[in-house]
Design a protein around this motif. Structure first.
Motif, PDB file in Angstrom:
ATOM      1  N   GLY A  27       0.834  -1.194   0.000  1.00  8.40           N
ATOM      2  CA  GLY A  27       0.000   0.000   0.000  1.00  8.40           C
ATOM      3  C   GLY A  27       0.868   1.242   0.000  1.00  8.40           C
ATOM      4  O   GLY A  27       2.077   1.171   0.221  1.00  8.40           O
ATOM      5  N   TRP A  28       0.230   2.373  -0.245  1.00  7.35           N
ATOM      6  CA  TRP A  28       1.012   3.613  -0.324  1.00  7.35           C
ATOM      7  C   TRP A  28       1.607   4.020   1.017  1.00  7.35           C
ATOM      8  O   TRP A  28       2.624   4.694   1.056  1.00  7.35           O
ATOM      9  N   GLN A  29       0.998   3.593   2.105  1.00 10.28           N
ATOM     10  CA  GLN A  29       1.581   3.887   3.414  1.00 10.28           C
ATOM     11  C   GLN A  29       2.936   3.202   3.546  1.00 10.28           C
ATOM     12  O   GLN A  29       3.903   3.805   4.033  1.00 10.28           O
ATOM     13  N   SER A  30       3.009   1.956   3.113  1.00 12.61           N
ATOM     14  CA  SER A  30       4.285   1.243   3.185  1.00 12.61           C
ATOM     15  C   SER A  30       5.306   1.843   2.239  1.00 12.61           C
ATOM     16  O   SER A  30       6.498   1.886   2.552  1.00 12.61           O
ATOM     17  N   VAL A  31       4.866   2.345   1.079  1.00 16.46           N
ATOM     18  CA  VAL A  31       5.796   2.968   0.135  1.00 16.46           C
ATOM     19  C   VAL A  31       6.389   4.246   0.732  1.00 16.46           C
ATOM     20  O   VAL A  31       7.580   4.513   0.573  1.00 16.46           O
ATOM     21  N   ILE A  32       5.591   5.020   1.442  1.00 15.31           N
ATOM     22  CA  ILE A  32       6.106   6.243   2.058  1.00 15.31           C
ATOM     23  C   ILE A  32       7.107   5.919   3.160  1.00 15.31           C
ATOM     24  O   ILE A  32       8.157   6.563   3.273  1.00 15.31           O
ATOM     25  N   ILE A  33       6.818   4.892   3.948  1.00 20.54           N
ATOM     26  CA  ILE A  33       7.772   4.481   4.987  1.00 20.54           C
ATOM     27  C   ILE A  33       9.058   3.969   4.352  1.00 20.54           C
ATOM     28  O   ILE A  33      10.163   4.293   4.795  1.00 20.54           O
ATOM     29  N   VAL A  34       8.922   3.176   3.294  1.00 22.73           N
ATOM     30  CA  VAL A  34      10.100   2.650   2.600  1.00 22.73           C
ATOM     31  C   VAL A  34      10.878   3.781   1.934  1.00 22.73           C
ATOM     32  O   VAL A  34      12.111   3.730   1.876  1.00 22.73           O
ATOM     33  N   ALA A  35      10.193   4.806   1.442  1.00 24.60           N
ATOM     34  CA  ALA A  35      10.892   5.954   0.855  1.00 24.60           C
ATOM     35  C   ALA A  35      11.751   6.652   1.905  1.00 24.60           C
ATOM     36  O   ALA A  35      12.866   7.096   1.618  1.00 24.60           O
ATOM     37  N   PHE A  36      11.250   6.723   3.136  1.00 23.71           N
ATOM     38  CA  PHE A  36      12.036   7.306   4.231  1.00 23.71           C
ATOM     39  C   PHE A  36      13.258   6.440   4.515  1.00 23.71           C
ATOM     40  O   PHE A  36      14.374   6.950   4.654  1.00 23.71           O
ATOM     41  N   ILE A  37      13.063   5.130   4.589  1.00 27.11           N
ATOM     42  CA  ILE A  37      14.192   4.214   4.820  1.00 27.11           C
ATOM     43  C   ILE A  37      15.184   4.300   3.672  1.00 27.11           C
ATOM     44  O   ILE A  37      16.403   4.332   3.885  1.00 27.11           O
ATOM     45  N   PHE A  38      14.687   4.348   2.442  1.00 28.30           N
ATOM     46  CA  PHE A  38      15.533   4.446   1.259  1.00 28.30           C
ATOM     47  C   PHE A  38      16.362   5.732   1.280  1.00 28.30           C
ATOM     48  O   PHE A  38      17.542   5.728   0.940  1.00 28.30           O
ATOM     49  N   GLY A  39      15.750   6.818   1.712  1.00 28.07           N
ATOM     50  CA  GLY A  39      16.477   8.078   1.840  1.00 28.07           C
ATOM     51  C   GLY A  39      17.581   7.999   2.880  1.00 28.07           C
ATOM     52  O   GLY A  39      18.684   8.499   2.674  1.00 28.07           O
ATOM     53  N   LEU A  40      17.297   7.355   4.014  1.00 28.56           N
ATOM     54  CA  LEU A  40      18.322   7.181   5.045  1.00 28.56           C
ATOM     55  C   LEU A  40      19.470   6.308   4.553  1.00 28.56           C
ATOM     56  O   LEU A  40      20.643   6.617   4.793  1.00 28.56           O
ATOM     57  N   VAL A  41      19.135   5.218   3.882  1.00 27.99           N
ATOM     58  CA  VAL A  41      20.166   4.323   3.355  1.00 27.99           C
ATOM     59  C   VAL A  41      21.037   5.063   2.348  1.00 27.99           C
ATOM     60  O   VAL A  41      22.270   4.950   2.369  1.00 27.99           O
ATOM     61  N   ASN A  42      20.402   5.833   1.472  1.00 23.43           N
ATOM     62  CA  ASN A  42      21.169   6.585   0.474  1.00 23.43           C
ATOM     63  C   ASN A  42      21.997   7.702   1.102  1.00 23.43           C
ATOM     64  O   ASN A  42      23.049   8.058   0.581  1.00 23.43           O
ATOM     65  N   ALA A  43      21.536   8.255   2.202  1.00 21.95           N
ATOM     66  CA  ALA A  43      22.277   9.342   2.849  1.00 21.95           C
ATOM     67  C   ALA A  43      23.435   8.839   3.701  1.00 21.95           C
ATOM     68  O   ALA A  43      24.453   9.513   3.816  1.00 21.95           O
ATOM     69  N   ILE A  44      23.293   7.658   4.287  1.00 21.04           N
ATOM     70  CA  ILE A  44      24.302   7.176   5.225  1.00 21.04           C
ATOM     71  C   ILE A  44      25.250   6.153   4.594  1.00 21.04           C
ATOM     72  O   ILE A  44      26.470   6.301   4.664  1.00 21.04           O
ATOM     73  N   ILE A  45      24.707   5.131   3.967  1.00 22.50           N
ATOM     74  CA  ILE A  45      25.528   4.020   3.503  1.00 22.50           C
ATOM     75  C   ILE A  45      26.069   4.231   2.094  1.00 22.50           C
ATOM     76  O   ILE A  45      27.203   3.856   1.785  1.00 22.50           O
TER      77      ILE A  45
END
Length: 125
Positions: free
Chosen positions: A29-47
């Motif tokens: 669902g779109w709620q999970s996509v928004i949460i995953v987008a936040f995780i994806f942003g963190l992964v791209n910013a840190i790792i």
């Protein structure tokens, strides 16, 4: 804060489009996509910067093509984190992550072009 929300929505839309286009990427669902987008942003910013620095010789040797592999690895890592947190998002295998990362990069680039950054001053030459 406004820029953060815009980037989050761009990433969410890019992830959603990649899930629609690439077989092997699925979300609940779109709620999970928004949460995953936040995780994806963190992964791209840190790792991602650390991984890019460590693989710099490969990136130079392949004329930048190895960054597509890094994109795929970041998407796979995001999927692993989402599955560990029981968020409805998964990527099945490296090939799905590779093509998904490619789609996400293209969609994010084009959406970012149309979003004006208020904090950035543009100089007309």
């Amino acid at each position: 804060m406004n820029r953060f929300i815009i980037r989050l929505l761009i990433n969410a839309l890019a992830l959603g489009i990649a899930a629609q286009v690439v077989p092997g990427i699925a979300y609940d669902g779109w709620q999970s996509v928004i949460i995953v987008a936040f995780i994806f942003g963190l992964v791209n910013a840190i790792i991602r910067p650390i991984l890019t620095l460590l693989t710099c010789p490969l990136i130079v040797l392949t004329l930048g093509i190895f960054t597509l592999v890094i994109n795929a690895l970041m998407l796979l890592l995001t999927s692993s984190i989402a599955e560990a947190l029981n968020i409805g998002f998964r990527v099945d295998g490296f090939s799905a992550a590779f093509f998904g990362g490619l789609i996400i990069s293209i969609v994010s680039f084009f959406l970012s072009v149309f979003v004006r950054d208020d904090g950035e001053r543009r100089v007309n030459a």
